[in-house]
Design a protein around this motif. Structure first.
Motif, PDB file in Angstrom:
ATOM      1  N   THR A 119       3.917  -7.777  11.956  1.00  0.00           N
ATOM      2  CA  THR A 119       3.510  -7.188  11.022  1.00  0.00           C
ATOM      3  C   THR A 119       4.872  -6.133  10.144  1.00  0.00           C
ATOM      4  O   THR A 119       5.567  -5.027  11.211  1.00  0.00           O
ATOM      5  N   LYS A 177       6.656  -3.011   8.713  1.00  0.00           N
ATOM      6  CA  LYS A 177       6.602  -1.198   8.990  1.00  0.00           C
ATOM      7  C   LYS A 177       8.505  -0.822   9.048  1.00  0.00           C
ATOM      8  O   LYS A 177       8.806  -1.778   9.018  1.00  0.00           O
ATOM      9  N   ARG A 221      10.538   2.039   6.894  1.00  0.00           N
ATOM     10  CA  ARG A 221      10.986   2.569   5.555  1.00  0.00           C
ATOM     11  C   ARG A 221      11.372   1.916   5.125  1.00  0.00           C
ATOM     12  O   ARG A 221      12.584   0.966   5.234  1.00  0.00           O
ATOM     13  N   HIS A 242      -0.176   0.232  -0.452  1.00  0.00           N
ATOM     14  CA  HIS A 242      -0.162   0.458   1.272  1.00  0.00           C
ATOM     15  C   HIS A 242      -1.702   0.047   1.961  1.00  0.00           C
ATOM     16  O   HIS A 242      -1.749  -0.046   2.319  1.00  0.00           O
ATOM     17  N   PHE A 263      -0.363  -3.149   2.966  1.00  0.00           N
ATOM     18  CA  PHE A 263       1.378  -2.555   4.073  1.00  0.00           C
ATOM     19  C   PHE A 263       1.079  -1.496   4.894  1.00  0.00           C
ATOM     20  O   PHE A 263       1.673  -0.913   4.218  1.00  0.00           O
ATOM     21  N   PRO A 264       0.066  -1.145   5.866  1.00  0.00           N
ATOM     22  CA  PRO A 264      -0.250  -0.097   6.161  1.00  0.00           C
ATOM     23  C   PRO A 264       0.658   1.153   7.137  1.00  0.00           C
ATOM     24  O   PRO A 264       1.119   2.332   7.417  1.00  0.00           O
ATOM     25  N   ASP A 265       1.655  -0.147   7.190  1.00  0.00           N
ATOM     26  CA  ASP A 265       2.580   0.843   8.670  1.00  0.00           C
ATOM     27  C   ASP A 265       3.150   0.760   7.666  1.00  0.00           C
ATOM     28  O   ASP A 265       5.246   1.031   8.255  1.00  0.00           O
ATOM     29  N   VAL A 266       4.078   0.439   6.454  1.00  0.00           N
ATOM     30  CA  VAL A 266       5.488   0.449   5.639  1.00  0.00           C
ATOM     31  C   VAL A 266       5.259   1.791   5.449  1.00  0.00           C
ATOM     32  O   VAL A 266       4.519   2.062   3.853  1.00  0.00           O
ATOM     33  N   GLU A 267       6.187   2.346   4.717  1.00  0.00           N
ATOM     34  CA  GLU A 267       6.856   4.060   4.217  1.00  0.00           C
ATOM     35  C   GLU A 267       7.517   3.450   3.205  1.00  0.00           C
ATOM     36  O   GLU A 267       8.666   3.013   3.304  1.00  0.00           O
ATOM     37  N   ARG A 311       9.918  -5.122   6.322  1.00  0.00           N
ATOM     38  CA  ARG A 311       9.298  -4.472   5.734  1.00  0.00           C
ATOM     39  C   ARG A 311       9.714  -4.060   4.523  1.00  0.00           C
ATOM     40  O   ARG A 311       8.883  -3.978   3.451  1.00  0.00           O
TER      41      ARG A 311
END
Length: 314
Positions: free
Chosen positions: A92, A94, A96, A118, A121-125, A294
């Protein structure tokens, strides 16, 4: 690391798995391979090293003294390679993603779409770098940029996102206070009726687009040059929008960045048939190869979402 070196590391990891499994068959099951393939890979490692690692018999395997020494040094390799593989090929997205763009594009188009990104893709900052001057993506280690036009650097990939032309805008209050000329040629807003009248008004000019105060536009495929008598300059498109909305002058704006003000009639467009040549907004990144997952997910999201045409959030 050379390909041969990495291959050797993988073979060492397979050897460790065979020793810990106690048999080629059990190692094959753990590695989702076949017994014959695992045996071939250990033999390949032995040939590469020039030593025997395992003594084979019909009933069991036994490790050689040299094999034991190598196992003692290499027993962390399977776990290490699994971690490397997880980093290189995550299941998945993830991590930054650093992305840069003009402040007005960030505020008007990018930020309203962030909530949906977000959620997907909740784990991508996101590291958003709002800058009104183009930054060097390589030197600043930036993954993506939204730029007007195409980069001159051939090493950069540019994918067109949107095309639009600048139009001439001002606030109604500005016109009412500043228009000059014969009253019979002026409508309820005090709109200028000629280029000459337009040039008499105070302008707000983006510093990056005009160094000498001349404004080059197009009308019916013919060049139109406007020479304002007085003008202020600004190096920020966002600040320039606010100056024009506040009645500081006439200026060139992109309709999509001020569409809410247009709908509310706090900005009006003058001479709609006079515009700049079309500007292409591009998504720019350093390479098409080995793009991290990511980064790839943000690229795909921006291209599919079409953020320039999406409605404003209420």
């Amino acid at each position: 690391m050379r390909t041969n070196d990495f291959t050797t590391l993988k073979l060492l990891a397979i050897f460790v798995t065979v020793i810990e499994s106690g048999s080629f068959a059990e190692a094959a099951r753990r590695l989702h391979s076949s017994r014959s393939r695992i045996s071939e890979q250990v033999a390949q490692l032995e040939q590469h090293l020039g030593i025997r690692l395992i003594q084979r018999s019909t009933r069991k395997l036994s490790i050689t003294p040299e094999g034991q020494e190598i196992y003692d040094e290499a027993q962390q390799l399977p776990q290490l390679l699994n971690k490397v593989d997880a980093i290189a090929s995550p299941q998945t997205p993830k991590g930054r993603v650093r992305i840069t763009m003009n402040t007005d594009i960030a505020v008007t188009h990018f930020i309203p779409a962030l909530d949906d990104f977000h959620k997907a893709f909740p784990d991508v900052e996101i590291d958003l770098i709002a800058d009104d001057y183009p930054l060097d993506l390589i030197e600043e280690t930036i993954d993506l940029a939204i730029r007007i036009g195409f980069p001159k650097d051939d090493s950069l990939i540019a994918r067109p996102m949107f095309q639009e032309s600048f139009g001439i805008f001002c606030s109604p209050d500005f016109l009412k206070k500043n228009i000059k000329g014969n009253a019979k040629h002026i409508d309820k807003f005090g709109t200028p009726q000629s280029i000459e009248e337009l040039e008499q008004l105070r302008w707000v000019i983006l510093d990056q687009s005009s160094s000498n105060g001349l404004i080059e536009l197009m009308q019916d495929q013919q060049k139109v040059i406007i020479r304002p008598k007085t003008y202020d300059k600004c190096n920020s498109p966002m600040a320039m929008q606010h100056m024009i909305k506040a009645g500081q002058g006439v200026g060139l704006l992109l309709p999509t960045t001020v569409r809410e003000a247009i709908e509310q009639q706090s900005l009006i467009q003058l001479f709609p048939d006079i515009q700049s040549t079309p500007l292409v907004f591009s998504l720019v990144y350093p390479s098409r190869k080995q793009v991290p997952l990511r980064v790839r997910c943000l690229i795909d999201f921006l291209m599919e979402r079409d953020i320039f045409r999406s409605p404003l959030k209420e």
